[in-house]
Design a protein around this motif. Structure first.
Motif, PDB file in Angstrom:
ATOM      1  N   LEU A 165      -1.406  -5.544  -6.858  1.00 21.29           N
ATOM      2  CA  LEU A 165      -0.002  -5.600  -5.882  1.00 21.29           C
ATOM      3  C   LEU A 165       1.156  -6.696  -6.342  1.00 21.29           C
ATOM      4  CD1 LEU A 165       0.661  -4.491  -2.511  1.00 21.29           C
ATOM      5  CD2 LEU A 165      -1.258  -6.300  -2.441  1.00 21.29           C
ATOM      6  N   VAL A 174       4.524  -5.756  -8.151  1.00 23.71           N
ATOM      7  CA  VAL A 174       4.653  -4.331  -7.243  1.00 23.71           C
ATOM      8  C   VAL A 174       5.722  -5.256  -6.121  1.00 23.71           C
ATOM      9  CG1 VAL A 174       4.663  -3.074  -4.831  1.00 23.71           C
ATOM     10  CG2 VAL A 174       3.234  -2.463  -7.055  1.00 23.71           C
ATOM     11  N   CYS A 195       8.194  -7.079  -7.766  1.00 24.37           N
ATOM     12  CA  CYS A 195       9.224  -6.641  -8.696  1.00 24.37           C
ATOM     13  C   CYS A 195      10.163  -6.340  -7.271  1.00 24.37           C
ATOM     14  CB  CYS A 195       8.450  -4.968  -8.881  1.00 24.37           C
ATOM     15  SG  CYS A 195       9.786  -4.345  -9.423  1.00 24.37           S
ATOM     16  N   SER A 196       9.865  -6.343  -6.115  1.00 20.72           N
ATOM     17  CA  SER A 196      10.422  -6.268  -5.052  1.00 20.72           C
ATOM     18  C   SER A 196      11.209  -7.380  -4.432  1.00 20.72           C
ATOM     19  CB  SER A 196       9.893  -5.002  -3.791  1.00 20.72           C
ATOM     20  OG  SER A 196       9.176  -6.288  -3.209  1.00 20.72           O
ATOM     21  N   PHE A 218      10.671  -2.364  -3.044  1.00 19.79           N
ATOM     22  CA  PHE A 218       9.521  -2.116  -3.561  1.00 19.79           C
ATOM     23  C   PHE A 218       8.759  -0.842  -2.929  1.00 19.79           C
ATOM     24  CE2 PHE A 218       5.446  -1.626  -0.656  1.00 19.79           C
ATOM     25  CZ  PHE A 218       4.659  -3.056  -0.692  1.00 19.79           C
ATOM     26  N   ALA A 278       8.375   0.675  -6.733  1.00 21.15           N
ATOM     27  CA  ALA A 278       7.419   0.170  -7.606  1.00 21.15           C
ATOM     28  C   ALA A 278       6.053   0.186  -7.255  1.00 21.15           C
ATOM     29  CB  ALA A 278       7.566  -1.906  -7.744  1.00 21.15           C
ATOM     30  N   ALA A 279       5.764   0.712  -5.920  1.00 22.95           N
ATOM     31  CA  ALA A 279       4.887   1.068  -5.571  1.00 22.95           C
ATOM     32  C   ALA A 279       4.213   2.126  -6.050  1.00 22.95           C
ATOM     33  CB  ALA A 279       4.672   0.980  -3.756  1.00 22.95           C
ATOM     34  N   GLN A 287       5.353   3.314  -9.187  1.00 20.13           N
ATOM     35  CA  GLN A 287       5.581   3.593 -10.671  1.00 20.13           C
ATOM     36  C   GLN A 287       3.818   3.017 -10.732  1.00 20.13           C
ATOM     37  OE1 GLN A 287       8.141   1.126 -11.009  1.00 20.13           O
ATOM     38  NE2 GLN A 287       9.655   2.171 -11.840  1.00 20.13           N
ATOM     39  N   GLY A 288       3.540   1.676  -9.996  1.00 20.17           N
ATOM     40  CA  GLY A 288       2.301   0.497  -9.556  1.00 20.17           C
ATOM     41  C   GLY A 288       0.603   1.666  -9.546  1.00 20.17           C
ATOM     42  N   TYR A 347       6.296  -4.779 -17.765  1.00 24.39           N
ATOM     43  CA  TYR A 347       6.069  -4.880 -16.912  1.00 24.39           C
ATOM     44  C   TYR A 347       7.571  -5.031 -16.307  1.00 24.39           C
ATOM     45  CZ  TYR A 347       5.977  -9.846 -15.897  1.00 24.39           C
ATOM     46  OH  TYR A 347       5.808 -11.234 -16.528  1.00 24.39           O
ATOM     47  N   MET A 401       9.452  -2.394 -14.849  1.00 26.89           N
ATOM     48  CA  MET A 401       9.661  -2.501 -13.426  1.00 26.89           C
ATOM     49  C   MET A 401      10.702  -3.122 -12.999  1.00 26.89           C
ATOM     50  SD  MET A 401       5.554  -2.233 -12.611  1.00 26.89           S
ATOM     51  CE  MET A 401       6.329  -1.623 -11.117  1.00 26.89           C
TER      52      MET A 401
END
Length: 365
Positions: free
Chosen positions: A47, A50, A53-54, A112, A115-116, A118-119, A146, A150
């Motif tokens: 988490l 993610v 990343c956002s 977000f 990325a969520a 992808q994660g 990452y 990402m």
């Protein structure tokens, strides 16, 4: 400390928590009972990446993606009128419009959500198929994947992550469905079409004749590199990469660094050392991961002599399998005592690579 260091501290903390709380249970995977992380704990581990990343700013392609998102129409009704005007990767544009119609003009929530997705793809696959989930996530971070993907090439990585979840289709040889999924994902990034022939190459035992032919192709590409480069320059016309030609990037591209290629080649080299054990175990997941690793290494070697920006982006469809393969190799090729030493050496080596890449190459820490 910067976030680039905090993320490693977080992984170390997760290791300590895992050894204390033991959020691990037995479940049936590929016909065998294996120890796997609880899904909620696996999500919690990933988490922070993610969330970070956002919240990123001005890293790689971030501003280009932000500008593109903010310029998109925000109404779902415009989906069918706007998307046909886009020449490439219509699926990604459609997805972005759908997201914008729900969340509005918030680029943070947009990053977000991407990325969520992808994660979640990575968490699902690594939790199910890796013998050491936390190590797989550490390798994904310490390899700087990452950041490279990402935080930067998120459109192509979205395609790669989605195709990564199709591992079950490849293992069960459901070729028709795997090809359909690949075609759908290729609307997000056209390079995903590369997976279609590779689906058949990676089938079978590790280091089979098909992978050896692929290696021969790599050798020929290097020997006849000038001719190969000319073919590549023709191939990228009217694709996602045609700006490499128009902006003069192609001429200045000196290829992927040898150091990075060597790092990504480690699982492949270990699989060659432990080939007899891999063949004896005949684990279908590891056979697949080994062959994917060979493809990844081969493409990286070609990119070292040609284009790091074009060819060097393609191995991401295969290198994600390295982080399933490497922990398995450590635990199965070596004795228990040697495996513990190899884990320590692997962690130290990847941390060194992480520091060199982040400090020397990118000047981020």
């Amino acid at each position: 400390m910067s976030g680039y260091v905090y993320i490693l501290v977080w992984i170390a903390a997760c290791y300590l928590i895992t050894n204390t709380v033991r959020p691990i249970h037995k479940e049936r995977t590929c016909g065998a009972w294996e120890y796997r992380y609880d899904f909620k704990w696996a999500l919690i581990i990933f988490l922070p990446i993610v969330v970070w990343c956002s919240l990123r700013t001005n890293f790689g392609d971030t501003e280009a993606y932000r500008k593109s998102f903010l310029e998109l129409p925000g109404a779902f009704s415009s989906l069918f009128s706007y998307v046909p005007t886009i020449e490439k990767d219509k699926g990604f544009t459609a997805l972005s419009i759908i997201i914008k119609s729900i969340i509005g003009n918030s680029d943070i929530f947009y990053f977000f959500i991407i990325a969520a997705i992808q994660g979640l793809c990575l968490v699902i696959v690594y939790r199910k198929y890796s013998c050491n989930y936390l190590m797989s996530i550490f390798l994904f971070i310490a390899s700087t994947d990452y950041l490279s993907w990402m935080f930067n090439g998120m459109r192509q990585f979205l395609a790669a992550a989605l195709l990564f979840t199709a591992i079950g289709l490849i293992l069960s040889k459901r070729y028709t469905l795997a090809i359909i999924v690949t075609l759908l994902v290729s609307t997000i990034h056209g390079s995903a079409l590369l997976m279609i022939p590779m689906i058949f190459i990676v089938q079978g035992k590790a280091w089979n004749k098909k992978t050896l032919l692929f290696i021969l192709g790599v050798i020929l590409a290097i020997v006849f590199v000038d001719q190969f480069t000319n073919i590549l320059s023709e191939a990228i016309v009217d694709t996602q990469y045609d700006d490499l030609l128009t902006n003069g990037i192609w001429e200045n591209d000196d290829g992927t660094s040898m150091f990075r290629v060597l790092v990504y080649a480690v699982p492949t080299l270990l699989s060659l050392v432990g080939r007899r054990i891999i063949l004896k175990e005949n684990n279908h997941v590891i056979n697949l991961c080994t062959n994917m690793s060979i493809l990844s290494t081969g493409l990286y070697i070609v990119s070292m002599f040609t284009s790091g920006i074009y060819i060097g982006r393609l191995p991401i469809y295969f290198s994600l399998y390295n982080y399933i393969l490497l922990p398995w190799e450590i635990e199965n090729i070596f004795t228990k005592k040697s495996a513990d030493i190899m884990y320590l050496l692997t962690i130290a080596a990847y941390l060194l690579f992480y520091y060199l890449q982040m400090h020397m190459a990118w000047n981020l820490i």
